[in-house]
Design a protein around this motif. Structure first.
Motif, PDB file in Angstrom:
ATOM      1  N   ASP A 269      -2.198  -0.981  -3.465  1.00 45.13           N
ATOM      2  CA  ASP A 269      -3.371  -0.476  -2.762  1.00 45.13           C
ATOM      3  C   ASP A 269      -3.239   1.034  -2.553  1.00 45.13           C
ATOM      4  O   ASP A 269      -2.167   1.528  -2.178  1.00 45.13           O
ATOM      5  N   THR A 270      -4.316   1.777  -2.773  1.00 39.67           N
ATOM      6  CA  THR A 270      -4.268   3.242  -2.680  1.00 39.67           C
ATOM      7  C   THR A 270      -5.144   3.792  -1.557  1.00 39.67           C
ATOM      8  O   THR A 270      -5.406   4.991  -1.514  1.00 39.67           O
TER       9      THR A 270
ATOM     10  N   SER B  18       0.853  -1.182   0.000  1.00 40.85           N
ATOM     11  CA  SER B  18       0.000   0.000   0.000  1.00 40.85           C
ATOM     12  C   SER B  18       0.890   1.234   0.000  1.00 40.85           C
ATOM     13  O   SER B  18       1.924   1.261   0.664  1.00 40.85           O
TER      14      SER B  18
END
Length: 329
Positions: A73-74, A49
């Motif tokens: 992942d954002t 992330s």
């Protein structure tokens, strides 16, 4: 999950020789040291992330798209209307790059402390401009201290940009205050020279840093390869992996990502586990990272390899302890 914190920016890379007063053609490429680390980790297969503040301008939209396209992942991203940081890169004849930065009032400088990371976060990787440019640098430093105290494995690649550091001695003192909180320090030979005390040989500086907290210090030595130094002073060296060098943009970031992926894959994202790695395991890890970096150097810009371009990171060498010999992805 590995969380990577730091800047995402646009590299404006010269695509032809830079000779004054001619204005070279430049290509826009997604970049930033932490951004490259996150992309490389995702391509290798780690759950990752990205924590940063990214602009809502066109460059920022492209940066976010690049993360999502690679599988990063954002959820931890912050967004803002401020412009995107620009890095003007001019590769030299040997593939190394000179940089100048445009950072005034840019989005990544205004990141705020997100509070505790998600419980699934096993490691935090930090470095480069994000540890220098305020007010964001203080937010990242708070994150470093808090997550280390919570038992998260913290990795740092300072990736020094000296032209952006107003007070070199203050930064060196700050750097040494981070060391007790680190599980892994990765530093280039050039950066080690800059960070060392006056007249202190690089080898002595690295051994001193290794004794100040990190479970291991990895020294990247360009064409000479990679070394690891452990707190007891032991050292393991591997040579570089040969490739047709196009440029070296992103090579150090690839090393950082490959080492973190290797540690994760071998269930060693823990200071005690890192400290217990035998020489044979370190040779395997450093060779894996050197191979990944060589592939990045064979391509223009920061284009790290995917897992299927590399040998397995799983340990199986004779003499490696059983706890580091299983394939744990």
């Amino acid at each position: 999950m590995i969380v990577v914190g730091g800047e995402a920016l646009i590299d404006l890379v010269a695509t032809e020789s830079v000779t004054a007063p001619a204005l070279p053609t430049r290509a826009s490429r997604l970049g930033g040291g932490p951004y490259n680390v996150a992309i490389a980790l995702a391509r290798l297969g780690s759950a990752v992330s990205m924590f940063s503040r990214i602009s809502t301008d066109d460059f920022g939209e492209a940066l976010v798209h690049g993360l999502r396209e690679s599988g990063v992942d954002t959820a931890l991203l912050q967004r803002g209307p401020e412009p995107t940081t620009l890095a003007v890169a001019s590769p030299g004849p040997d593939g190394s790059a000179r940089y100048s930065f445009y950072v005034q009032g840019t989005a990544d400088r205004l990141v705020i402390d997100p509070g505790p990371l998600p419980p699934q976060a096993r490691a935090l990787s930090l470095g480069t401009l994000s540890m220098v440019l305020e007010p964001g640098a203080s937010a990242y430093e708070s994150l470093l201290h808090r997550e280390s105290e919570r038992g998260v494995f913290v990795a740092l690649d300072p990736n020094v940009r000296a032209e952006l550091i107003d007070d070199a001695e203050a930064y060196r003192r700050r750097f040494e205050r981070w060391l007790p909180h680190l599980g892994l320090l990765t530093v280039s030979e050039e950066d080690a020279c800059w960070l060392a005390l006056d007249s202190e040989p690089v080898t002595e500086a690295v051994r001193r840093w290794a004794s100040m907290g990190p479970a291991a210090v990895v020294l990247t030595r360009g064409a000479e390869g990679l070394s690891v130094i452990t707190p007891d002073g032991a050292r393991v060296d591997v040579g570089c992996r040969r490739s047709e060098v196009v440029d070296t943009i992103g090579a150090g970031d690839t090393v950082q990502a490959a080492l973190l992926h290797w540690l994760h894959h071998n269930n060693a994202l823990d200071p005690a586990a890192v400290a217990a790695l035998p020489a044979a395991a370190w040779r395997h890890a450093l060779t894996y990272a050197a191979t990944a970096a060589a592939l990045t150097c064979s391509r223009p810009g920061a284009q790290p390899p995917t897992a299927d371009e590399l040998p397995s990171p799983a340990l199986a060498a004779e003499g490696v302890p059983r706890e580091f010999a299983a394939d744990r992805s």
